[in-house]
Design a protein around this motif. Structure first.
Motif, PDB file in Angstrom:
ATOM      1  N   HIS A  63       3.192  -5.906   4.593  1.00  0.00           N
ATOM      2  CA  HIS A  63       3.314  -4.971   3.461  1.00  0.00           C
ATOM      3  C   HIS A  63       3.016  -3.530   3.868  1.00  0.00           C
ATOM      4  CE1 HIS A  63      -0.991  -5.622   3.483  1.00  0.00           C
ATOM      5  NE2 HIS A  63      -1.141  -4.622   2.633  1.00  0.00           N
ATOM      6  N   LEU A  64       2.479  -3.343   5.055  1.00  0.00           N
ATOM      7  CA  LEU A  64       2.224  -1.971   5.522  1.00  0.00           C
ATOM      8  C   LEU A  64       3.234  -1.523   6.574  1.00  0.00           C
ATOM      9  CD1 LEU A  64      -1.679  -1.867   5.850  1.00  0.00           C
ATOM     10  CD2 LEU A  64      -0.258  -0.989   4.002  1.00  0.00           C
ATOM     11  N   GLU A  65       4.071  -2.423   6.976  1.00  0.00           N
ATOM     12  CA  GLU A  65       4.965  -2.150   8.101  1.00  0.00           C
ATOM     13  C   GLU A  65       5.866  -0.929   7.851  1.00  0.00           C
ATOM     14  OE1 GLU A  65       7.491  -4.889  11.173  1.00  0.00           O
ATOM     15  OE2 GLU A  65       6.435  -5.821   9.513  1.00  0.00           O
ATOM     16  N   GLN A  66       6.235  -0.784   6.592  1.00  0.00           N
ATOM     17  CA  GLN A  66       7.119   0.344   6.255  1.00  0.00           C
ATOM     18  C   GLN A  66       6.506   1.713   6.615  1.00  0.00           C
ATOM     19  OE1 GLN A  66       7.268   0.763   2.020  1.00  0.00           O
ATOM     20  NE2 GLN A  66       5.713  -0.802   1.749  1.00  0.00           N
ATOM     21  N   TYR A  67       5.173   1.771   6.622  1.00  0.00           N
ATOM     22  CA  TYR A  67       4.543   3.055   6.950  1.00  0.00           C
ATOM     23  C   TYR A  67       4.491   3.298   8.451  1.00  0.00           C
ATOM     24  CZ  TYR A  67       2.958   2.581   2.141  1.00  0.00           C
ATOM     25  OH  TYR A  67       2.915   2.410   0.799  1.00  0.00           O
ATOM     26  N   ALA A  68       4.599   2.209   9.190  1.00  0.00           N
ATOM     27  CA  ALA A  68       4.412   2.322  10.635  1.00  0.00           C
ATOM     28  C   ALA A  68       5.393   3.313  11.255  1.00  0.00           C
ATOM     29  CB  ALA A  68       4.557   0.958  11.283  1.00  0.00           C
ATOM     30  N   SER A  69       6.670   3.209  10.843  1.00  0.00           N
ATOM     31  CA  SER A  69       7.670   4.070  11.483  1.00  0.00           C
ATOM     32  C   SER A  69       7.364   5.554  11.252  1.00  0.00           C
ATOM     33  CB  SER A  69       9.066   3.722  10.978  1.00  0.00           C
ATOM     34  OG  SER A  69       9.083   3.632   9.585  1.00  0.00           O
ATOM     35  N   MET A  70       6.798   5.862  10.094  1.00  0.00           N
ATOM     36  CA  MET A  70       6.432   7.239   9.793  1.00  0.00           C
ATOM     37  C   MET A  70       5.429   7.782  10.825  1.00  0.00           C
ATOM     38  SD  MET A  70       5.553   8.142   5.886  1.00  0.00           S
ATOM     39  CE  MET A  70       5.180   9.825   5.518  1.00  0.00           C
ATOM     40  N   PHE A  71       4.333   7.035  10.949  1.00  0.00           N
ATOM     41  CA  PHE A  71       3.270   7.518  11.847  1.00  0.00           C
ATOM     42  C   PHE A  71       3.695   7.443  13.301  1.00  0.00           C
ATOM     43  CE2 PHE A  71       1.005   6.425   7.957  1.00  0.00           C
ATOM     44  CZ  PHE A  71       0.286   7.598   7.773  1.00  0.00           C
ATOM     45  N   GLN A  72       4.476   6.422  13.614  1.00  0.00           N
ATOM     46  CA  GLN A  72       4.961   6.319  14.998  1.00  0.00           C
ATOM     47  C   GLN A  72       5.898   7.476  15.327  1.00  0.00           C
ATOM     48  OE1 GLN A  72       6.596   2.401  15.348  1.00  0.00           O
ATOM     49  NE2 GLN A  72       4.568   1.445  15.180  1.00  0.00           N
ATOM     50  N   TYR A  73       6.699   7.847  14.336  1.00  0.00           N
ATOM     51  CA  TYR A  73       7.597   8.976  14.585  1.00  0.00           C
ATOM     52  C   TYR A  73       6.811  10.254  14.841  1.00  0.00           C
ATOM     53  CZ  TYR A  73      10.711  12.842  13.987  1.00  0.00           C
ATOM     54  OH  TYR A  73      11.367  14.009  14.190  1.00  0.00           O
ATOM     55  N   SER A 133      14.291   7.019  13.899  1.00  0.00           N
ATOM     56  CA  SER A 133      15.308   8.052  13.729  1.00  0.00           C
ATOM     57  C   SER A 133      15.585   8.294  12.246  1.00  0.00           C
ATOM     58  CB  SER A 133      16.585   7.685  14.472  1.00  0.00           C
ATOM     59  OG  SER A 133      17.267   6.689  13.777  1.00  0.00           O
ATOM     60  N   TRP A 134      15.345   7.281  11.444  1.00  0.00           N
ATOM     61  CA  TRP A 134      15.463   7.505  10.000  1.00  0.00           C
ATOM     62  C   TRP A 134      14.492   8.584   9.555  1.00  0.00           C
ATOM     63  CZ3 TRP A 134      15.264   1.744   8.025  1.00  0.00           C
ATOM     64  CH2 TRP A 134      16.506   1.138   8.296  1.00  0.00           C
ATOM     65  N   GLU A 187       9.490   7.224   0.142  1.00  0.00           N
ATOM     66  CA  GLU A 187      10.517   6.683  -0.762  1.00  0.00           C
ATOM     67  C   GLU A 187      11.830   6.407  -0.045  1.00  0.00           C
ATOM     68  OE1 GLU A 187      11.065   9.225  -4.198  1.00  0.00           O
ATOM     69  OE2 GLU A 187       8.900   9.004  -4.544  1.00  0.00           O
ATOM     70  N   LYS A 188      12.265   7.417   0.712  1.00  0.00           N
ATOM     71  CA  LYS A 188      13.559   7.262   1.385  1.00  0.00           C
ATOM     72  C   LYS A 188      13.516   6.146   2.411  1.00  0.00           C
ATOM     73  CE  LYS A 188      15.867  11.269   0.093  1.00  0.00           C
ATOM     74  NZ  LYS A 188      16.063  12.646   0.590  1.00  0.00           N
ATOM     75  N   LEU A 189      12.354   6.037   3.066  1.00  0.00           N
ATOM     76  CA  LEU A 189      12.198   4.958   4.042  1.00  0.00           C
ATOM     77  C   LEU A 189      12.292   3.603   3.360  1.00  0.00           C
ATOM     78  CD1 LEU A 189       9.419   5.720   6.665  1.00  0.00           C
ATOM     79  CD2 LEU A 189      11.775   5.064   7.074  1.00  0.00           C
ATOM     80  N   MET A 190      11.644   3.520   2.206  1.00  0.00           N
ATOM     81  CA  MET A 190      11.659   2.254   1.475  1.00  0.00           C
ATOM     82  C   MET A 190      13.071   1.898   1.037  1.00  0.00           C
ATOM     83  SD  MET A 190       8.342   1.365  -0.586  1.00  0.00           S
ATOM     84  CE  MET A 190       7.376   2.677  -1.258  1.00  0.00           C
ATOM     85  N   GLU A 191      13.809   2.901   0.586  1.00  0.00           N
ATOM     86  CA  GLU A 191      15.212   2.687   0.225  1.00  0.00           C
ATOM     87  C   GLU A 191      15.967   2.073   1.388  1.00  0.00           C
ATOM     88  OE1 GLU A 191      17.317   6.191  -1.086  1.00  0.00           O
ATOM     89  OE2 GLU A 191      15.769   6.522  -2.624  1.00  0.00           O
ATOM     90  N   LYS A 192      15.817   2.705   2.540  1.00  0.00           N
ATOM     91  CA  LYS A 192      16.550   2.244   3.719  1.00  0.00           C
ATOM     92  C   LYS A 192      16.124   0.845   4.088  1.00  0.00           C
ATOM     93  CE  LYS A 192      18.039   6.556   5.134  1.00  0.00           C
ATOM     94  NZ  LYS A 192      19.050   7.180   5.922  1.00  0.00           N
ATOM     95  N   HIS A 193      14.810   0.598   3.994  1.00  0.00           N
ATOM     96  CA  HIS A 193      14.315  -0.728   4.347  1.00  0.00           C
ATOM     97  C   HIS A 193      14.900  -1.785   3.431  1.00  0.00           C
ATOM     98  CE1 HIS A 193      11.579  -0.585   7.655  1.00  0.00           C
ATOM     99  NE2 HIS A 193      11.077   0.561   7.222  1.00  0.00           N
ATOM    100  N   ILE A 228      20.103  -0.790   5.868  1.00  0.00           N
ATOM    101  CA  ILE A 228      21.124  -0.057   6.633  1.00  0.00           C
ATOM    102  C   ILE A 228      20.632   1.355   6.926  1.00  0.00           C
ATOM    103  CG2 ILE A 228      23.308  -1.206   6.121  1.00  0.00           C
ATOM    104  CD1 ILE A 228      23.364   0.711   3.621  1.00  0.00           C
ATOM    105  N   GLY A 229      21.178   1.936   7.964  1.00  0.00           N
ATOM    106  CA  GLY A 229      20.733   3.259   8.377  1.00  0.00           C
ATOM    107  C   GLY A 229      21.570   4.340   7.824  1.00  0.00           C
TER     108      GLY A 229
END
Lengths: 169, 144
Positions: free
Chosen positions: B38-48, A104-105, A158-164, A168-169
């Motif tokens: 280290h790649l997990e952060q990209y997962a949500s992007m592609f999954q979305y 959802s982010w 970038e924004k995803l990384m910030e949130k990570h 927090i969401g």
């Protein structure tokens, strides 16, 4: 053209119209209305539809223009598009997205992108259109598309990384 | 080896130089469960993106054109009009006939009354003679 025939032509891409409309208008009700409007316009033009080489591309462009007009008139009227997508039972997408916070982010981050980047990202990464098709749909130069796409993808990252990192969401 | 490849693809992906097929590969890779940290952060992007494509337009489409209503309305209107003209004419003719009949009856009656009046006048003249007779009789009786 009969109704059944028309529906056969329209069926394969009506969801794409809806998704593009929703990406731009955010509210699912608004997007539904917009999609309906576009399909009715197509139906009214059904006689000349045979002349279009690519009905899907034509419909997508119509949707894009319709939604942008709508956004513009809302802004001019000093109204903000309000969406009430919170209590939907039917679309399980919403529930699934809610269930997985990080997804959802992504959706929220995409909402904040400029319109053009939104559309390019939607068409490329969700609908998997070719660059030529996107060019035709949006009336953009190939380089402009790549720049917009690269920017959109990087912004989301970038924004995803910030949130990570904040957790927090 | 596969990881190398994915990292390279990711780099290309953010420069927007990947092909549709390469992006498909990325999406497939990130839909799997075991993704390095280290790649997990990209997962949500592609999954979305995968998830977003599942959304459907579910509203019922009302396509029946309104022109049909107009068509039927005009047919009905024409029917009513034709009905009116046809039967209206009949009605008028009937009225006309009635009027003529009434006029004829009136004339007949008038004629009859005139005849009666004429004969009545004749009667009155005869009665005048009778009066003369009466006067003459009175003279005779009074002389006595």
């Amino acid at each position: 053209m009969k109704q059944a025939e028309f529906l056969n032509v329209v069926m394969p891409f009506k969801d794409k119209l809806y998704r593009l409309a929703k990406r731009l208008l955010v509210s699912s009700e608004e997007a539904e209305d917009a999609t309906q409007e576009i399909l009715l316009k197509l139906w009214a033009k059904k006689k000349s539809m045979a002349n279009y080489k690519n009905v899907e591309a034509f419909a997508m462009t119509m949707t894009k223009n319709f939604c942008l007009d709508r956004l513009k008139s809302k802004q001019a009227g000093n109204l903000k598009l309000v969406h009430s997508n919170y209590k939907e039972e039917g679309t399980n997408l919403q529930n699934q997205v809610e269930a997985r916070d990080s997804l959802s982010w992504v959706e929220k981050i995409m909402e904040e992108l400029p319109e053009q980047q939104k559309m390019v990202l939607q068409l490329r990464d969700v609908e998997q259109y070719d660059y030529d098709e996107i060019e035709a749909l949006l009336g953009m130069k190939p380089t402009a598309i790549r720049v917009a796409l690269s920017r959109a993808r990087k912004t989301v990252r970038e924004k995803l990384m910030e949130k990570h990192s904040y957790g927090i969401g | 080896m596969e990881l190398d490849n994915i990292e390279k693809l990711l780099e290309k992906y953010f420069e927007a130089t990947t092909t549709v097929a390469e992006e498909e590969e990325l999406r497939r890779y990130f839909s799997k469960e075991d993704i390095p940290a280290h790649l997990e952060q990209y997962a949500s992007m592609f999954q979305y993106f995968n998830l977003a494509k599942e959304e459907r337009f579910t509203k019922q489409l009302a396509l029946k054109p309104k022109t049909n209503l107009y068509k039927w309305a005009s047919v009905a209107a024409v029917a009513v009009l034709a009905f009116g003209v046809y039967f209206g004419n009949d009605y008028r003719e009937q009225k006309q006939a009635e009027k003529e009949e009434a006029l004829f009856a009136y004339n007949q009656t008038k004629k009859a009354f005139t005849l009666l009046a004429e004969n009545f006048n004749k009667g009155t003249q005869k009665v005048a003679y009778l009066k003369e007779f009466e006067e003459a009789k009175d003279k005779i009786y009074n002389n006595d």
